[in-house]
Structures are given as structure tokens and as C-alpha cells.
Enzyme design. Structure first.
Site, mmCIF file in Angstrom:
data_model
loop_
_atom_site.group_PDB
_atom_site.id
_atom_site.type_symbol
_atom_site.label_atom_id
_atom_site.label_comp_id
_atom_site.label_asym_id
_atom_site.label_seq_id
_atom_site.Cartn_x
_atom_site.Cartn_y
_atom_site.Cartn_z
ATOM 1 N N ARG A 184 0.859 -1.182 0.000
ATOM 2 C CA ARG A 184 0.000 0.000 0.000
ATOM 3 C C ARG A 184 0.898 1.235 0.000
ATOM 4 O O ARG A 184 1.917 1.281 0.699
ATOM 5 C CB ARG A 184 -0.898 0.006 1.238
ATOM 6 C CG ARG A 184 -1.891 1.170 1.262
ATOM 7 C CD ARG A 184 -2.748 1.132 2.524
ATOM 8 N NE ARG A 184 -3.623 2.304 2.587
ATOM 9 C CZ ARG A 184 -4.328 2.641 3.655
ATOM 10 N NH1 ARG A 184 -4.258 1.903 4.756
ATOM 11 N NH2 ARG A 184 -5.096 3.715 3.634
ATOM 12 N N HIS A 185 0.546 2.227 -0.802
ATOM 13 C CA HIS A 185 1.326 3.463 -0.875
ATOM 14 C C HIS A 185 1.585 4.039 0.517
ATOM 15 O O HIS A 185 0.853 3.758 1.481
ATOM 16 C CB HIS A 185 0.588 4.497 -1.728
ATOM 17 C CG HIS A 185 -0.753 4.876 -1.160
ATOM 18 N ND1 HIS A 185 -0.908 5.776 -0.123
ATOM 19 C CD2 HIS A 185 -2.004 4.456 -1.474
ATOM 20 C CE1 HIS A 185 -2.180 5.904 0.175
ATOM 21 N NE2 HIS A 185 -2.872 5.115 -0.634
ATOM 22 N N ARG A 232 -0.299 9.206 -5.451
ATOM 23 C CA ARG A 232 0.320 8.682 -4.230
ATOM 24 C C ARG A 232 0.939 7.313 -4.444
ATOM 25 O O ARG A 232 1.964 6.985 -3.839
ATOM 26 C CB ARG A 232 -0.695 8.659 -3.091
ATOM 27 C CG ARG A 232 -1.991 7.895 -3.365
ATOM 28 C CD ARG A 232 -3.047 8.318 -2.366
ATOM 29 N NE ARG A 232 -4.309 7.580 -2.438
ATOM 30 C CZ ARG A 232 -5.310 7.885 -3.248
ATOM 31 N NH1 ARG A 232 -5.188 8.900 -4.110
ATOM 32 N NH2 ARG A 232 -6.444 7.191 -3.210
ATOM 33 N N HIS A 257 -3.489 0.449 -3.422
ATOM 34 C CA HIS A 257 -4.257 1.172 -2.411
ATOM 35 C C HIS A 257 -4.963 0.198 -1.475
ATOM 36 O O HIS A 257 -5.062 -1.000 -1.748
ATOM 37 C CB HIS A 257 -5.278 2.077 -3.099
ATOM 38 C CG HIS A 257 -4.657 2.978 -4.105
ATOM 39 N ND1 HIS A 257 -4.286 4.277 -3.824
ATOM 40 C CD2 HIS A 257 -4.308 2.755 -5.410
ATOM 41 C CE1 HIS A 257 -3.737 4.820 -4.908
ATOM 42 N NE2 HIS A 257 -3.743 3.923 -5.875
ATOM 43 N N GLU A 263 -7.605 3.183 -6.258
ATOM 44 C CA GLU A 263 -8.371 3.018 -5.029
ATOM 45 C C GLU A 263 -9.861 2.927 -5.347
ATOM 46 O O GLU A 263 -10.317 3.318 -6.432
ATOM 47 C CB GLU A 263 -8.091 4.212 -4.102
ATOM 48 C CG GLU A 263 -8.871 4.249 -2.797
ATOM 49 C CD GLU A 263 -8.661 3.039 -1.904
ATOM 50 O OE1 GLU A 263 -9.100 1.932 -2.302
ATOM 51 O OE2 GLU A 263 -8.075 3.197 -0.819
#
Length: 245
Positions: free
Chosen positions: A7-8, A59, A180, A86
Site C-alpha cells: 500500500r502506498h 500517491r 491502495h 483506489e
């Protein structure tokens, strides 16, 4: 085969506790540190990455750039796919989660956030937040989401996932997906064969690689986060208590 899900790092709207969805926001200083940490964990564990896929949101791309710079993965080999974006939070996008809970009630917001098949209120087609008004998404020749449940995310992700697995299933290397919370939860649900109820309790921390060892039939041989258990519990508790998953 090794599959790493990441996940970022923390984003500006994670920090502000806002529903982010498809809004393009950057990493915070903490998010940059988390991405850097992830890259060094891959190096420390001697995991050589053979492929990298990420979403088209800022992101995730910023996280990908940091990680690939540090591990020396060629930028021209990074694959970008909008299906890894996302979950779209519809009319909730941009709203503060705590303020939204006060307006609609905590129970209703929890249903929108964490139920498997109930989407949040949809965006009106003329709402400025509609993805059709974003130049980045105009090249997507598909119906764009205006509010998604996790079930919708899985349906959107499936074409990517089927092609992705077909491409890597006969390779023994390590493959990295940087995406995400909800696009990764969708993948975890499929990999771990979780029920609709079981996936609701899964919280994914920002900036910590989750490493799966898989056989050729995609059976999970092992999985672990590249972080010690105490730190992992702290990060997951923060996500659960502050509503940032």
C-alpha cells in the site's frame, strides 16, 4: 512465485482523515519515509523484483518511484493500470470521515466504508468531482466509477488480475504491486479465498510490504509483512481506530 503487495505511503488526505478515493494527492513526509522503508526491507530480505505494477494515482506513483529508485528497478519497465486505483468513494470523496460520521451517523458511515457490497452515495454526473472532468482519466475507454463497494472494486479489478496472473504464473521471480487499501484488499480476498464477511476485518498498513509465497495454482504457501509484529499491530490499530483503511 513471490508476490509482494504494498500500500502506498501515507498521503496528505490520509493525514487529514478524508475520504480520498480517486482524488490525486501526494505523499506526506511520513509517506516518503514509509516508501523508503519498504524499499530497504526488500533489499534487506534480498528480494529481487522482476516486475512492478501500480495504479495511475499520484500517491501510488510517488511510492513506486521511490521504491524503484532505491532497488534499482528500471523505470521504463513499470506497468501502470487504472484498475489498480483506489475504491471510488462517490459523494463521500473529499469529506472528513469524522465530520461525515457526525452528519450521517457512525453506523451508516461504517456501512458505507466497510460493508462488502453496499456502495456510498453516488456522484452526480455534473459533480466537479466526477472522474470524467479529470484529464488523467479521459484516456480510459471504460465506464468510470462514481461510487464503489469493495465488490465493485473486485469486479473492476478482475480483467487486470486475470491477465496479470496469466503473465506471471510460470515465472519463479518476485513481483510487486503497489496500490491502495481497497484494491489490495480485493487481491487479498481472492488470494486468501476469504468470505465476504472475513475481508471486512482486514486492515492494510501504509508502506509495509506484504509478501506472499504462492505455488503454480496460486495456493498460498506463506505470507508475512516485512515489519516486526509489535510495529505491525501499532500500525493496524491506528488504521482501525482512526478510520483510515
Amino acid at each position: 512465485m513471490t508476490l509482494i503487495l504494498l500500500r502506498h505511503g501515507q498521503s496528505e488526505w490520509n493525514l487529514k482523515n478524508r475520504f480520498t478515493g480517486w482524488k490525486d494527492v501526494s505523499l506526506t513526509a511520513t509517506g516518503i519515509e514509509e516508501a523508503t522503508f519498504s524499499a530497504h526491507q526488500l533489499i534487506e530480505k534480498k528480494i529481487k523484483i522482476h516486475s512492478v505494477h501500480t495504479s495511475i494515482l499520484k500517491r501510488a506513483i510517488e511510492t513506486t518511484d521511490i521504491v524503484t529508485d532505491i532497488i534499482g528497478f528500471p523505470k521504463e519497465n513499470i506497468q501502470y493500470d487504472w484498475r489498480l486505483n483506489e475504491r471510488h468513494y462517490g459523494a463521500l470523496q473529499g469529506l472528513n470521515k469524522s465530520e461525515t460520521a457526525k452528519k450521517y451517523g457512525e453506523e451508516q458511515v461504517l456501512i458505507w466504508r466497510r460493508s462488502y457490497d453496499i456502495a456510498p452515495p453516488l456522484l452526480d454526473k455534473e459533480d466537479i468531482r466526477h472522474p470524467k472532468f479529470n484529464k488523467k482519466f479521459k484516456a480510459i475507454n471504460q465506464k468510470l466509477p462514481v461510487g464503489e463497494s469493495l465488490k465493485n472494486v473486485i469486479e473492476r479489478l478482475n480483467p487486470f488480475w486475470e491477465k496479470y496472473i496469466n503473465d506471471i504464473k510460470n515465472e519463479k521471480g518476485s513481483h510487486l504491486i503497489i496500490a491502495h487499501s481497497n484494491s489490495l484488499r480485493a487481491i487479498i480476498k481472492m488470494l486468501d479465498r476469504l468470505s465476504d464477511e472475513e475481508i471486512l476485518s482486514v486492515n492494510i498498513p501504509t508502506g509495509v510490504p506484504l509478501v506472499y509465497q504462492l505455488d503454480k495454482k496460486l495456493n498460498v504457501l506463506s505470507k508475512n509483512y516485512l515489519i516486526n509484529d509489535d510495529e505491525l499491530k501499532i500500525k493496524q490499530a491506528i488504521i482501525k481506530n482512526q478510520g483510515k483503511a
